[in-house]
Write a protein that holds these residues in place. Sequence first.
Motif, mmCIF file in Angstrom:
data_model
loop_
_atom_site.group_PDB
_atom_site.id
_atom_site.type_symbol
_atom_site.label_atom_id
_atom_site.label_comp_id
_atom_site.label_asym_id
_atom_site.label_seq_id
_atom_site.Cartn_x
_atom_site.Cartn_y
_atom_site.Cartn_z
ATOM 1 N N PHE A 16 -8.581 -2.419 -20.461
ATOM 2 C CA PHE A 16 -8.843 -1.597 -19.211
ATOM 3 C C PHE A 16 -9.100 0.011 -19.665
ATOM 4 C CE2 PHE A 16 -6.933 -5.104 -17.223
ATOM 5 C CZ PHE A 16 -7.793 -5.355 -16.124
ATOM 6 N N VAL A 19 -7.936 5.456 -15.680
ATOM 7 C CA VAL A 19 -7.822 5.650 -14.284
ATOM 8 C C VAL A 19 -8.613 6.446 -13.905
ATOM 9 C CG1 VAL A 19 -6.031 5.843 -12.711
ATOM 10 C CG2 VAL A 19 -5.208 4.852 -14.751
ATOM 11 N N GLU B 120 -6.770 -0.423 -13.555
ATOM 12 C CA GLU B 120 -6.560 0.299 -14.812
ATOM 13 C C GLU B 120 -5.171 1.142 -14.879
ATOM 14 O OE1 GLU B 120 -9.135 0.481 -12.826
ATOM 15 O OE2 GLU B 120 -10.762 -0.175 -14.018
ATOM 16 N N ARG B 124 -2.159 -0.274 -17.618
ATOM 17 C CA ARG B 124 -2.022 0.637 -18.569
ATOM 18 C C ARG B 124 -0.649 1.696 -18.497
ATOM 19 N NH1 ARG B 124 -6.598 4.351 -19.601
ATOM 20 N NH2 ARG B 124 -5.390 5.013 -21.430
#
Lengths: 225, 191
Positions: A16, A19, B120, B124
């Motif tokens: 990923f 953000v 995300e 994370r």
Amino acid sequence: MGDMDGPHDLGGAPGFGPVRFDPDDPLFSSDWERKVFGLTMATSTISLYNRDENRHARERMPVEEYRSTGYFEQWLVALETNLTELGVLDAAAVRERVAEFLDEPGREVRGKDRPELFELFRDTLEFGASLERPAAPPRFAVGSRVRAVRDAKPGHTRLPAYVRGHVGVVRRVDGAFVLPDTNAHHEGENPENTYNVGFSARDVWGKGDHEVLVDVWESYLEPAD
Amino acid sequence: MSDEAELRARVKALESLLVERGLIGADTVDQIVEVYESEIGPLLGAKVVARAWVDPGFKERLLSDATAACGELGIGGLQGEQLVAVENTDSVHNVVVCTLCSCYPWPVLGIPPNWYKSPEYRARMVAEPRRVLAEDFGLPLGEDVEIRVQDSSAEMRYFTVPQRPAGTEDWDEERLAGVVTRESMVGVAVL
């Protein structure tokens, strides 16, 4: 880390990127998202399904579908799944109605108002829907060293994959709550004590200097010593 | 046909069938959403934090039993039946995440923003919080600051009590509440 049980279990999952943080993001980016949220709240207010069933319906999505689907679309899938599987709505009738609205995109939803249902929602909003229940005294105490179980049962669970098999320390003993693992599958409430357990990032991921605190039900833990 | 058109039709189909069955009213969905759009949001949490800054007794009660302390201000209820407040200091920084879905203290902060629900953030933040805070939220923390990541995986709903900004010593509670952001109460910002 262990195998992920479902597409939702994302803690520590690789691959990923950044953000996308935007402090001014609207709560809903379209009217249908707004409606999905309201429909979910309305149908759970009248207990058409329980919270754990709702989560499990999202978690059963295939990983590719889950990852390519936006948040409120996942909620929509869960609504469709639960309302048809539980027999509230007929799947064929839903498909037919979708086709009608596609043919006539301007058509609005009409029908009787039910102000008393909003009053019921107001009560739920104010008093909550706590899943706290009486249970046996806690097996572990603050400071106990505990190991998260290695294997998860099939089906819904709230034990994140990344702590499985790792040793942590009980930081807080919380109340006893309905066990999601059985509640999601109509196998009863089976309340258990819950704990806030601290794990070292270095131990879990081999790097990092932080502590990760995870809230877990008692049967997710075994004594570490 | 766009995806949006299909999604809109799927949502209308469910709503119209539920209304026809009399399970919900034609007015129900909008009424419920309006509550979250107009009544419930981070302004409520800001009141709690400002009170904690000006009233040491309240702060103590908040950190030991946030559900009861927020209840003193009439704040609580659905998706905040069990609240936990954690304090951020010079030496300890807490940050909140839900890796399994999107658990969030609704009565205090409203419904969660998109970034909090994003894969995300969920993937994370637990594994590399120092980097995510620095790179994605512009919050570089010193090596001497201990980071605690709280994964909201059961029934507790967490929010952080940020440090009171310097230079606000003579501010009243209402003015203080005006500087408390949602991000500072999730732990992805300081004030």
